[in-house]
Scaffold this active site. Structure first.
Site, PDB file in Angstrom:
ATOM      1  N   TYR A  84       4.476   5.295  11.098  1.00  0.00           N
ATOM      2  CA  TYR A  84       4.721   3.707  11.272  1.00  0.00           C
ATOM      3  C   TYR A  84       5.606   2.973  10.211  1.00  0.00           C
ATOM      4  CZ  TYR A  84       0.453   3.512   8.588  1.00  0.00           C
ATOM      5  OH  TYR A  84      -0.609   3.520   7.523  1.00  0.00           O
ATOM      6  N   ARG A 122       0.761  -1.155  -0.035  1.00  0.00           N
ATOM      7  CA  ARG A 122      -0.147  -0.088   0.066  1.00  0.00           C
ATOM      8  C   ARG A 122       0.873   1.012  -0.043  1.00  0.00           C
ATOM      9  NH1 ARG A 122      -2.209   0.774   5.343  1.00  0.00           N
ATOM     10  NH2 ARG A 122      -0.648   2.783   5.117  1.00  0.00           N
ATOM     11  N   HIS A 135      -3.124   4.679   4.628  1.00  0.00           N
ATOM     12  CA  HIS A 135      -4.354   3.827   4.806  1.00  0.00           C
ATOM     13  C   HIS A 135      -5.620   4.676   4.049  1.00  0.00           C
ATOM     14  CE1 HIS A 135      -7.368   1.091   6.127  1.00  0.00           C
ATOM     15  NE2 HIS A 135      -8.060   2.012   6.900  1.00  0.00           N
TER      16      HIS A 135
END
Ligand SMILES: Cc1ncc(C[n+]2csc(CCOP(=O)(O)OP(=O)(O)O)c2C)c(N)n1
Length: 380
Positions: free
Chosen positions: A286, A273, A277
């Site tokens: 992160y 990805r 998100h």
């Protein structure tokens, strides 16, 4: 006293427990140790050039759809967009391997698969705009609603596929889910029923590395997500999710297997990805830039473009043509999304229950009264 000296020892034969018999041989169900690849390998020569060119055009269009939808969130025209940038090979291949009579069961990440299957690009965004439940008629293109509750689309896919088989309809269901979704109970229930019933269903797990901020290593201790298939008694296949030809081939084989009565397959597509998100997430909290950059080098469009160019199947004109078509699509999408939708707030209560509950009737009456009062105020 030794064992041989025990009374009756001469007739003792070790036997398995009475009800035990060998079941499925696990060996043929196991995934390959490495993700299957086609582009840049000898297998590419066996691919129909027309399929590869179609994949290329759809990938370029799909990438442009992703960047345009993300831009619309920044302009306040779209509430939220879970981008599939970097995952276009999975999105497009999932749509292209199905026949018209088949069904697609997407998650919120898979708007692009729905569009590649023929859904109107604006209708596909209606839910994410917050305008309407689902936003399209699932029966028109045989695309179930984009599912936000993780993995709940999977038992639905199994139910539809099993019912079709009982009715004698030649229909396959392809259900899409993320790596995080594989930890849900619905994933387990769907795969178990699918295998027991030998339902004509294909599960496509897009392992894009993260469930929001949770990396795969914190999600599962399985050797791979494809290995999970073996526990249910179905084959697991591992594929490079950024190699559009490989995903197309593996999914085509799984669909053909399901169609001829061979039962379900679990396909794990290893991808990434590239964006956050959603537009509401900050991925820099992160993961590091180096990891993202490494995946950008393994980009699905780059991989396909390089392979096609090197084999003389794509030239500068072809690249320009695909880019122009994608720009036209984006311009139309922008234009239509910039127009204000005509919405009736009373629609909130429509199409939820066949017969409304007493509470909903009461709430609807309250809203009606408020809207009427507001309208009267406007006239004063
Ligand atoms: C049943 C359920 N639990 C939690 C959530 C909240 N949630 C939304 S997206 C998400 C992460 C899902 O990750 P993954 O399945 O890997 O799919 P991806 O978003 O990466 O495509 C979570 C936990 C949800 N939508 N549904």
């Amino acid at each position: 006293m030794t064992v041989q000296e025990l009374p009756g020892a001469a007739s003792y034969r070790p036997t398995p427990p009475p009800a035990w018999k060998p079941r499925t041989d696990p060996a043929p169900l196991l995934p390959d140790p490495e993700p299957y690849r086609v582009l840049g390998t000898d297998a590419a020569a066996d691919f129909a050039p027309a399929v590869l060119r179609r994949l290329y055009a759809e990938l370029v269009r799909g990438r442009r759809y992703n960047t345009q939808a993300t831009a619309l969130t920044k302009q306040g025209r779209l509430a939220v967009y879970p981008s599939s940038t970097g995952q276009e090979a999975c999105e497009v291949a999932a749509a292209l391997v199905l026949e018209e009579r088949d069904w697609l069961f997407p998650s919120y990440r898979d708007t692009l698969a729905a569009v590649a299957r023929g859904l109107d690009p604006v209708e596909a965004l209606t839910l994410l705009r917050g305008d309407w439940h689902t936003g399209y008629d699932p029966r028109e293109h045989r695309i179930a609603p984009l599912s936000t509750p993780l993995a709940t689309q999977l038992p639905h896919a199994v139910g539809l596929a099993h019912a079709a088989r009982l009715k004698g309809d030649d229909v396959v269901a392809l259900a899409m889910v993320g790596d995080g979704g594989t930890s849900e109970g619905d994933f387990h229930e769907a795969l178990n029923f699918a295998a027991v019933w030998q339902a004509p269903v294909v599960f496509l797990v897009q392992n894009n590395g993260f469930a929001i901020s949770v990396p795969l290593a914190k999600q599962t201790a399985a050797p791979s997500l494809a290995h999970k298939a073996v526990g249910y008694g179905m084959p697991g296949r591992l594929v490079d999710g950024n190699d559009a030809a490989a995903v197309h081939q593996v999914l085509s084989e799984a669909v053909a297997r399901a169609r001829r009565g061979g039962g379900p397959t679990l396909v794990e597509a290893v991808t990434y990805r590239v964006e956050a998100h959603t537009n509401a997430d900050d991925a820099t909290r992160y993961r590091g830039d180096a990891e993202v950059e490494a995946w950008r080098q393994h980009d699905p469009i780059k991989l396909l473009e390089r392979d096609l160019t090197e084999r003389g199947l794509l030239d500068e004109d072809g690249v320009r043509e695909a880019a122009e078509q994608a720009e036209e699509m984006a311009a139309r999408l922008r234009e239509r999304m910039n127009a204000d939708a005509e919405l009736d707030p009373m629609d909130l209560f429509a199409h939820v229950y066949a017969e409304q509950t007493a509470q909903l009737r009461e709430q609807a009456a309250q809203l009606r009264a408020e809207l009427d009062a507001e309208a009267e105020g406007d006239h004063r």
